[in-house]
Structure formats: C-alpha cells, structure tokens
Design an enzyme around this catalytic site. Structure first.
Site, PDB file in Angstrom:
ATOM      1  N   LYS A  51     -47.140   2.706 -53.360  1.00  0.00           N
ATOM      2  CA  LYS A  51     -45.735   2.870 -52.971  1.00  0.00           C
ATOM      3  C   LYS A  51     -45.164   4.146 -53.598  1.00  0.00           C
ATOM      4  CE  LYS A  51     -45.111  -2.051 -52.264  1.00  0.00           C
ATOM      5  NZ  LYS A  51     -44.837  -3.361 -52.837  1.00  0.00           N
ATOM      6  N   GLN A  95     -41.939  -6.209 -57.693  1.00  0.00           N
ATOM      7  CA  GLN A  95     -43.269  -6.555 -57.177  1.00  0.00           C
ATOM      8  C   GLN A  95     -43.587  -8.027 -57.473  1.00  0.00           C
ATOM      9  OE1 GLN A  95     -45.271  -4.356 -55.378  1.00  0.00           O
ATOM     10  NE2 GLN A  95     -46.530  -6.151 -55.009  1.00  0.00           N
ATOM     11  N   ASP A 118     -36.776  -4.900 -49.792  1.00  0.00           N
ATOM     12  CA  ASP A 118     -37.787  -5.872 -49.359  1.00  0.00           C
ATOM     13  C   ASP A 118     -37.190  -6.887 -48.381  1.00  0.00           C
ATOM     14  OD1 ASP A 118     -40.390  -5.500 -50.113  1.00  0.00           O
ATOM     15  OD2 ASP A 118     -40.158  -6.392 -52.115  1.00  0.00           O
TER      16      ASP A 118
END
Ligand code: NAP
Length: 285
Positions: A51, A95, A118
């Site tokens: 990422k 994460q 997200d």
C-alpha cells in the site's frame, strides 16, 4: 472465455489516480493516507508495504504507524483521534486483523467516517445499504469496477455471493442489490451450495477455501469472480497462490473469469488509492 484482467486495469486506475493527484495538488491539497499496523503479522506487513509503495508511485503522501503487538486499545484510539484531527491526513486505514486485546469494531468506529478509506465504519456501511454510498470497501468496489470495464451490467442478473464477511461479501451484496441484480447469499451454513451457485449468471466467491467451487457448481456461460487468495503449502499447487474457484476446470465453462493472482487482488489497492483521493476531495467540500 475472457479473462478479467485486474492487473492491467489496476495499473490503468493507478495511472488515473496519479494524474488526478497532480491536478488536486495544484489546488494545494496533497492527498495523505495513514496506515496503522499493530503487531508483526507477515501477511499484514506485506500488504502495508505494498500500500505504501502504491501511494508513493501515485504521488499520495503516506504515513505508516507501527505499533507493538501488545499495544493497548487506548493507545490505538489515541493515535486514531490525533489522525482524525490531522489536516494532512485524508485517509486512515487500520490493518486487520488486530490482536485479541483490541475490540475491532470499537477501533473502526473511532475513525472519522470521512477518512474511512476502507469503508468499514458503520456510517459508511449504512450509507451503502440505503443506496447512497460514500466510501465503499475496496475489494467489492474493485469488483464493480472490473465489471464496468468489461461492459458487464449486473442489472437483472441472477447473482450469487458466497461468503458474507463485512469486508467482502456483505458490501458486495449491497452493491449488487443497489445495481438491481437479484442476489442469492450463501455462507458456511448454506445447505446445498451447488444448488445456488449453479443457477447464477454472476458468481462471486470470497470464502478462503482453495477450490471450494468446482466445475459442476458453475452454470455454463457464467461470469465468475474469485476473491479468494490461498497460499498452498502442499500438493500440486505447493508454494503457489490459488483462489476459491477451481480455475483450471471451471474456466472453460465461463464467459468471463478472474484469475488468481492478477484478478481481484490488484484492484483492491487501486481502489484504496481512489478512495484516498475521494476522501481528500471530500475534505475541501
Ligand atoms: P472471512 O471473514 O473468513 O469470511 C469467509 C466467509 O466464507 C464467511 O462468511 C463464511 O461463512 C463463508 N464460508 C466459510 N466456509 C464456507 C463454505 N464451506 N461454504 C460457503 N461459505 C463458506 O474471509 P474474508 O476476509 O471475507 O476473505 C475471504 C477470502 O478472500 C480469503 O481467501 C481472503 O484472503 C480473500 N480476500 C481477498 C481480497 C482481495 O483483495 N482479493 C480481499 C479480502 C479478502 P460464515 O459467515 O457463515 O462463517
């Protein structure tokens, strides 16, 4: 049969993001993404590094925050609260999975919904479910983008989604319903999986079991999307990544199929960059 090439499409989207980032920078905004990693899970470390690299290539500012595996929930909340207030950060990503001492839902709800790249905050989940999406989870968003690229319109199709996680299956169901596909939902307690999958014009599978979908479970001419990523430790595919679909035997029956690797996976990161750009734009509105 056409292979749905997520790798090439993701490169195209990354290039688009790079150009759009250049434009937005002219207005004095540098899109910024903060990625928080708690612990040292090797898979998570790989995802986070990937990422970061993608952000740098696209011209997006990226900040990685690494915390010890025994970090407390309070410290993590504190960190997120500071990032919520930081004007140089437009997207915050924690994460997953998180260590046991941390309540994942509590953490996701701490992120400012406008920075929730997200799309896991209940505000964004709710917006998607009422058909007014804002920031949408990257993997299902990437799947919708693949379909669009290949002129596949799910409206009116019989779609079957196998797997109902908050990350993949549930937002996928909402996106397809919003697009007015007729959606059948399957999970671990579905009695006769084949009964449902074999009727689907559009079959989307995110389960995490290698080759759980075999040839006899797929309709002739179906469009098949494989979300699964399974690292094989033994057998014919030892050391390789395989999906949830038995690609070798299913592919000749389909009209379209995503490969693993090179299908849905690369699209997830491309859509994360897109979402970061969207969040940066929202911050000035
Ligand atoms: P997850 O949270 O473990 O969810 C798995 C889902 O599959 C659950 O809803 C479960 O049902 C269902 N399931 C389990 N066994 C089943 C069976 N035998 N038949 C039908 N359904 C079954 O997993 P996830 O996070 O969604 O990930 C799924 C897969 O996608 C994994 O391989 C993961 O690595 C991959 N993935 C890929 C990407 C990408 O970018 N390509 C992104 C995310 C995930 P219950 O809810 O009833 O338990």
């Amino acid at each position: 049969m056409t292979i749905l090439d997520g790798k090439s499409l993701s490169n195209k989207i990354k290039e688009e993001v790079k150009q759009e980032t250049k434009e937005i920078k002219k207005n004095g905004i540098i899109p910024g993404l903060a990625v928080i990693l708690v612990g040292d899970n090797p898979a998570s470390q790989t995802y986070v590094a990937s990422k970061e690299r993608s952000c740098i290539t696209a011209g997006i500012f990226s900040e990685k925050i690494a915390m010890n595996i025994d970090a407390s929930q309070e410290r993590l909340i504190d960190k997120i609260t500071k990032l919520n207030e930081d004007n140089s950060i437009h997207g915050i990503l924690v994460q997953l999975p998180l260590p046991k001492q941390i309540d994942t839902n509590k953490i996701l709800e701490t992120i400012n919904p406008k920075k929730d790249v997200d799309g896991f905050h209940m505000f964004n989940v709710g917006k998607l479910s009422i058909g007014n999406p804002s920031l949408v989870p990257c993997t299902p968003l990437g799947i919708m983008r693949i379909l669009k690229e290949y002129d596949i319109n799910p409206t009116g199709m019989d779609a079957c989604v196998v797997g109902v996680s908050n990350i993949v299956g549930k937002p996928m169901i909402n996106l397809l319903t919003n697009a007015r596909a007729t959606v059948t939902i399957c999970h671990s307690k579905t009695k006769n999986l084949k009964n449902h999958t074999s009727k689907a014009d559009l079959l989307i599978v995110g389960v995490g079991i290698p080759h759980v979908i075999t040839e006899d479970m797929v309709k002739n001419g179906a469009i098949v999307i494989d979300v699964g990523i399974n690292k094989m430790t033994c057998g014919k595919y030892k050391g390789k990544l395989v999906g949830d679909i038995d690609y070798e035997n299913v592919s000749h029956k389909c009209s379209y199929i995503t490969p693993v690797p090179g299908g849905v996976g690369p699209m997830t990161i491309a859509m994360l960059l897109k979402n970061t750009l969207t969040a940066a734009r929202m911050s000035v509105k």
